[in-house]
Scaffold this motif. Structure first.
Motif, short mmCIF file in Angstrom:
data_model
loop_
_atom_site.label_atom_id
_atom_site.label_comp_id
_atom_site.label_asym_id
_atom_site.label_seq_id
_atom_site.Cartn_x
_atom_site.Cartn_y
_atom_site.Cartn_z
N ALA A 1 -13.47 3.14 -15.45
CA ALA A 1 -13.47 3.96 -14.24
C ALA A 1 -14.31 3.31 -13.15
N VAL A 2 -15.46 2.75 -13.55
CA VAL A 2 -16.33 2.08 -12.57
C VAL A 2 -15.59 0.91 -11.93
N SER A 3 -14.89 0.13 -12.78
CA SER A 3 -14.15 -1.04 -12.25
C SER A 3 -13.07 -0.60 -11.28
N ALA A 4 -12.34 0.48 -11.64
CA ALA A 4 -11.27 0.96 -10.77
C ALA A 4 -11.84 1.43 -9.44
N ALA A 5 -12.96 2.16 -9.51
CA ALA A 5 -13.59 2.63 -8.28
C ALA A 5 -14.06 1.45 -7.43
N ALA A 6 -14.62 0.44 -8.10
CA ALA A 6 -15.09 -0.75 -7.37
C ALA A 6 -13.92 -1.44 -6.69
N LEU A 7 -12.79 -1.51 -7.39
CA LEU A 7 -11.60 -2.15 -6.82
C LEU A 7 -11.14 -1.41 -5.57
N ALA A 8 -11.10 -0.05 -5.70
CA ALA A 8 -10.67 0.77 -4.56
C ALA A 8 -11.63 0.59 -3.38
N LEU A 9 -12.91 0.58 -3.68
CA LEU A 9 -13.92 0.43 -2.63
C LEU A 9 -13.78 -0.94 -1.94
N SER A 10 -13.55 -1.97 -2.76
CA SER A 10 -13.42 -3.31 -2.18
C SER A 10 -12.22 -3.39 -1.26
N ILE A 11 -11.15 -2.66 -1.61
CA ILE A 11 -9.97 -2.66 -0.75
C ILE A 11 -10.28 -1.96 0.58
N LEU A 12 -11.02 -0.85 0.49
CA LEU A 12 -11.41 -0.14 1.71
C LEU A 12 -12.24 -1.04 2.63
N VAL A 13 -13.26 -1.66 2.05
CA VAL A 13 -14.12 -2.54 2.85
C VAL A 13 -13.30 -3.71 3.40
N GLY A 14 -12.45 -4.28 2.53
CA GLY A 14 -11.60 -5.40 2.96
C GLY A 14 -10.69 -5.01 4.10
N ALA A 15 -10.11 -3.79 4.00
CA ALA A 15 -9.21 -3.32 5.06
C ALA A 15 -9.97 -3.21 6.38
N ALA A 16 -11.21 -2.73 6.29
CA ALA A 16 -12.02 -2.63 7.51
C ALA A 16 -12.26 -4.02 8.10
N VAL A 17 -12.53 -5.00 7.22
CA VAL A 17 -12.75 -6.38 7.70
C VAL A 17 -11.50 -6.90 8.39
N VAL A 18 -10.34 -6.68 7.76
CA VAL A 18 -9.08 -7.15 8.35
C VAL A 18 -8.85 -6.48 9.71
N PHE A 19 -9.10 -5.17 9.75
CA PHE A 19 -8.88 -4.40 10.98
C PHE A 19 -9.76 -4.94 12.11
N VAL A 20 -11.04 -5.12 11.82
CA VAL A 20 -11.96 -5.60 12.86
C VAL A 20 -11.59 -7.02 13.28
N SER A 21 -11.26 -7.88 12.31
CA SER A 21 -10.85 -9.25 12.66
C SER A 21 -9.61 -9.21 13.53
N GLY A 22 -8.73 -8.23 13.25
CA GLY A 22 -7.49 -8.09 14.02
C GLY A 22 -7.75 -7.72 15.47
N ILE A 23 -8.85 -6.97 15.69
CA ILE A 23 -9.20 -6.63 17.07
C ILE A 23 -9.77 -7.85 17.78
N VAL A 24 -10.61 -8.59 17.08
CA VAL A 24 -11.29 -9.73 17.68
C VAL A 24 -10.30 -10.87 17.94
N ALA A 25 -9.37 -11.07 17.01
CA ALA A 25 -8.45 -12.21 17.13
C ALA A 25 -7.50 -12.03 18.31
N THR A 26 -7.01 -13.13 18.80
CA THR A 26 -6.00 -13.06 19.86
C THR A 26 -4.67 -13.51 19.28
N CYS A 27 -3.61 -12.84 19.64
CA CYS A 27 -2.31 -13.22 19.13
C CYS A 27 -1.23 -12.85 20.15
N ALA A 28 -0.07 -13.44 19.99
CA ALA A 28 1.01 -13.22 20.94
C ALA A 28 1.52 -11.79 20.88
N SER A 29 1.78 -11.31 19.66
CA SER A 29 2.30 -9.95 19.53
C SER A 29 1.48 -9.19 18.50
N PRO A 30 0.68 -8.18 18.95
CA PRO A 30 -0.15 -7.42 18.02
C PRO A 30 0.71 -6.68 17.00
#
Lengths: 356, 399
Positions: free
Chosen positions: B21-50
């Motif tokens: 259960a601890v491992s599963a929770a850790a996995l879920a938490l890491s995905i949440l944190v990772g998603a936040a990282v991707v989201f923030v990087s997506g705001i900072v990055a520049t691209c042709a079509s968001p």
């Protein structure tokens, strides 16, 4: 060409009757030029290890695809494998998806992986730069690197035997030594060494050429160390053919107040912070190879199974003088180098492709 | 401190169910944190079509898409129609799993003996080189076809095991008889191995026209064969036979640790060296032998890399040995857990390729996500290890 155009027109007319929705549905299935996007061609790029930003080989290849994207209506996708063992799965990604009209494999290290993949995906067109893969769906592009290396070697030979200073570097007539730093000791990189040595000795065969192979195209620290010991032992000028490792060579030249010669791209521009020590660069038009291959796909005359070699005569390789130092190199040196270029093209000078 | 101690105690005494259960929770938490990282990087990055826009700000990367690719793309999108379990993305994931089982086991064995073998990469390099040289050399006298395979594949694996084992025994002997810290010696031996291999291959073993520092191709019969009918293709560079072999090694190592007297020696020296010596364990012998066993497992991994994946030895091996350290820690140094951890790694490896190919997210960012997942999942296990070892908490070592 006419045939396929006619067929397409007929096809369009036919599907026009089926309505616009039917048309897009069918057109999506038709193979050939159409990718998922509206682009004329969809190109995959698999770069050599060392990756983009090396200011050298890979960046030169990227310049080719960027130029092609500007001139033709194409789309492209890039991958940068980190080790030689990643080439096979990376190339395969493109072939497997079936969305790419051409996959460009940059660098000889991809040849083995491509031999496997080209045979496994006979309907995929490929191009390899710097090597030959003997398959009917692969176009191979090579260069006469030894010819361009001869010219920069000839220049280095003339400059090391006189007192010359420009920018942050200088040479002294007392020491008659130049150096060569290579990536890995393999036949292709040996062509650079062979041409360079032949050029140096063409001026004066008592000049010593110290050579060293770092074993990697992505190890600037080792490049700096090797070049430093060369400069320490009296070398005035060091030529490198080692991708991103060469940045270390430039740094060593700056540290020691000596000169370096760049490779593949005009490195006095791509590595501008070292422009005060880069005398010249042996430019290898990897961009031309990539551009030519893309052009052939766009024009529907891709020549699978053929080998093309670019040399001095078609500007496939050339010696360009440094952006900052070029104007300070004595005119007599430049004109002698220009003469040698003509002589090589005319066949009066034969440049060896293997170290003596 | 007491709060921290209590939390550690709680972790150390967690039951198997709780740990999962601890491992599963850790996995879920890491995905949440990772998603936040991707989201923030997506705001900072520049691209042709968001990918999409939030409150008028264009976001370049779509976190949901990224994680879909990372996990489902890694297996070739089983949620979509027309999926076959033998597609090439599954092949990549299982190929990595197979290789990491060996290096993970290698690290686990040494860890259980209280030794930290960071030299698995070096042992892997020599194992791979030995397997290539042995099969090329024996290829001349071996029969071709199935008979050749029966002779050459075991020979290659054996050569890999011997070379890796000897190279692992070296730091073991240095520790047992010279008192040299095995962490330092094994790190240094990694460099020695890759450079010696480079020199050996480039001076003696390279075919004339080769553009890479590599040996000749091993005989066709020395390749680990595919299972007929089951649809992994030859070009997938993966063989179910090797995976089954890896699973057999897991069982073997688990049995050895749990049921044999040598396994008892290893475990007791790992838990409490003085007590082990008191109960009659020859500490020096155990040190050398467990390092040799660890090296042999790494060597077999290198041999499998040659015999299944590359078909020859070439310099610049992937960092399977170093990943094995993480795999082993993730698995709590438990051989059975190594299988699961290696599979997670295999999926993440295949997923990284999928994300790189299907999205605009730079591969470096995918590496960050991968690191986050491993970090989050490994942390509870890591604290359990610390708790057990340095605070003397918990009961007996759980298998």
């Amino acid at each position: 060409m006419v045939d396929s155009d006619e067929r397409r027109r007929r096809f369009l007319k036919l599907s026009g009757a089926l309505g616009v929705a039917g048309l897009t549905g069918l057109a999506g299935c038709s193979s050939g030029g159409g990718s998922g996007d509206d682009a004329a061609a969809n190109i995959g790029m698999v770069y050599a290890t060392g990756g983009l930003g090396d200011g050298s080989f890979n960046d030169q290849a990227q310049a080719g695809i960027q130029q092609a994207a500007e001139d033709f209506d194409i789309a492209y996708e890039e991958s940068q494998p980190e080790t030689n063992s990643e080439f096979q799965p990376t190339q395969r990604q493109y072939a497997q998806s079936g969305n790419y009209d051409l996959v460009s494999c940059i660098g000889y290290a991809q040849a083995d992986a491509l031999s496997t993949n080209a045979a496994a995906f006979p309907d995929q067109d490929w191009v390899i730069v710097d090597s030959v893969v003997d398959e009917p769906n692969v176009a191979s592009y090579g260069f006469r690197e030894h010819e361009g290396s001869f010219l920069v070697g000839y220049m280095a030979g003339m400059l090391t035997t006189r007192d010359f200073s420009a920018g942050a570097g200088s040479t002294s007539a007392d020491t008659k030594t130049v150096g060569f730093v290579g990536g890995t000791e393999t036949p292709l990189i040996q062509k650079f060494q062979a041409g360079f040595e032949a050029g140096v000795n063409h001026h004066d065969d008592s000049i010593e050429v110290v050579t060293s192979y770092v074993g990697s195209f992505n190890d600037p620290a080792a490049g700096q160390e090797q070049a430093r010991s060369m400069y320490d032992s009296g070398a005035d000028i060091v030529y490198h053919a080692s991708g991103a490792t060469g940045v270390g060579v430039f740094r060593a030249a700056q540290d020691m107040g000596k000169f370096a010669i760049g490779v593949d791209k005009d490195q006095s521009i791509t590595q501008a912070s070292f422009a005060d020590v880069i005398l010249a660069s042996m430019v290898k038009r990897v961009d031309t190879a990539v551009y030519t291959a893309v052009e052939s796909v766009v024009n529907d005359n891709f020549a699978g199974g053929e080998q093309t070699t670019f040399g001095l005569s078609d500007d496939g390789v050339e010696a360009v003088y440094g952006d900052q130092l070029g104007s300070q190199i004595p005119e007599d040196v430049k004109s002698t180098v220009a003469d040698a270029r003509e002589q090589i093209i005319a066949g009066d000078i034969t440049v060896p492709s293997k170290p003596q | 401190m007491s709060k921290f101690r209590k939390a550690l105690e709680r972790l150390v005494d967690a039951s198997a169910k709780e740990r999962i259960a601890v491992s599963a929770a850790a996995l879920a938490l890491s995905i949440l944190v990772g998603a936040a990282v991707v989201f923030v990087s997506g705001i900072v990055a520049t691209c042709a079509s968001p990918a999409f826009s939030v409150l008028g700000v264009g976001v370049c990367y779509d976190p949901i898409n990224v994680f879909t690719e990372l996990f489902l793309g890694a297996l070739g999108h089983p949620e979509q129609g027309g999926w076959s379990p033998t597609n090439y993305r599954v092949a990549i994931a299982l190929q990595q799993t197979t290789l990491l089982v060996f290096t993970g086991l290698a690290v686990a064995v040494s860890f259980r003996a209280g030794l930290f073998n960071i030299g698995v990469q070096g042992q892997l390099v020599f194992g791979a080189l030995a397997a290539a040289v042995a099969t090329i050399w024996a290829g001349a006298i071996a029969p071709s076809g199935v008979l050749g395979t029966v002779f050459l594949v075991p020979l290659g694996l054996l050569a890999g095991a011997v070379a890796g084992g000897l190279y692992g025994a070296l730091p073991g002997a240095l520790k047992a008889y010279g008192g040299a810290n095995e962490v330092i010696t094994t790190i240094m031996l990694n460099f020695i191995a890759s450079n010696v291999a480079y020199v050996l291959v480039s001076s003696f073993l390279m075919p004339e026209s080769s553009q890479l520092v590599q040996t000749a191709v091993i005989p066709a019969a020395a390749k680990i064969p595919n299972v007929p009918v089951i649809g992994f293709e030859a070009r997938d560079a993966f063989s179910l036979v090797a995976l089954v072999g890896a699973l057999a090694f897991i069982t073997g190592v688990a049995y050895l640790l749990a049921k044999t007297s040598f396994g008892y020696d290893i475990r007791t020296s790992g838990l409490q060296e003085q007590a082990a010596a008191y109960s009659g364990v020859d500490a020096k012998r155990t040190t050398v032998l467990s390092m040799a066993l660890s090296g042999a497992l790494a060597g077999v991994g290198g041999a499998v890399w040659v015999l299944m994946v590359k078909g020859r030895f070439l310099t610049g091996l992937p960092s399977l040995g170093f990943d094995g350290i993480t795999v082993s820690i993730l698995a709590g140094n438990n051989p059975i857990g190594v299988g699961a951890a290696a599979f997670l790694f295999g999926v993440l490896k295949s997923g990284t390729i999928a994300v790189d190919f299907s999205t605009d997210v730079p591969v470096e960012l995918v590496d960050v996500l991968r690191g986050l997942i491993i970090l989050f999942v490994a942390m509870p296990e890591f604290f359990r290890l610390i708790g057990k070892r340095y605070l003397g908490l918990g009961g007996e070592q759980r298998a």
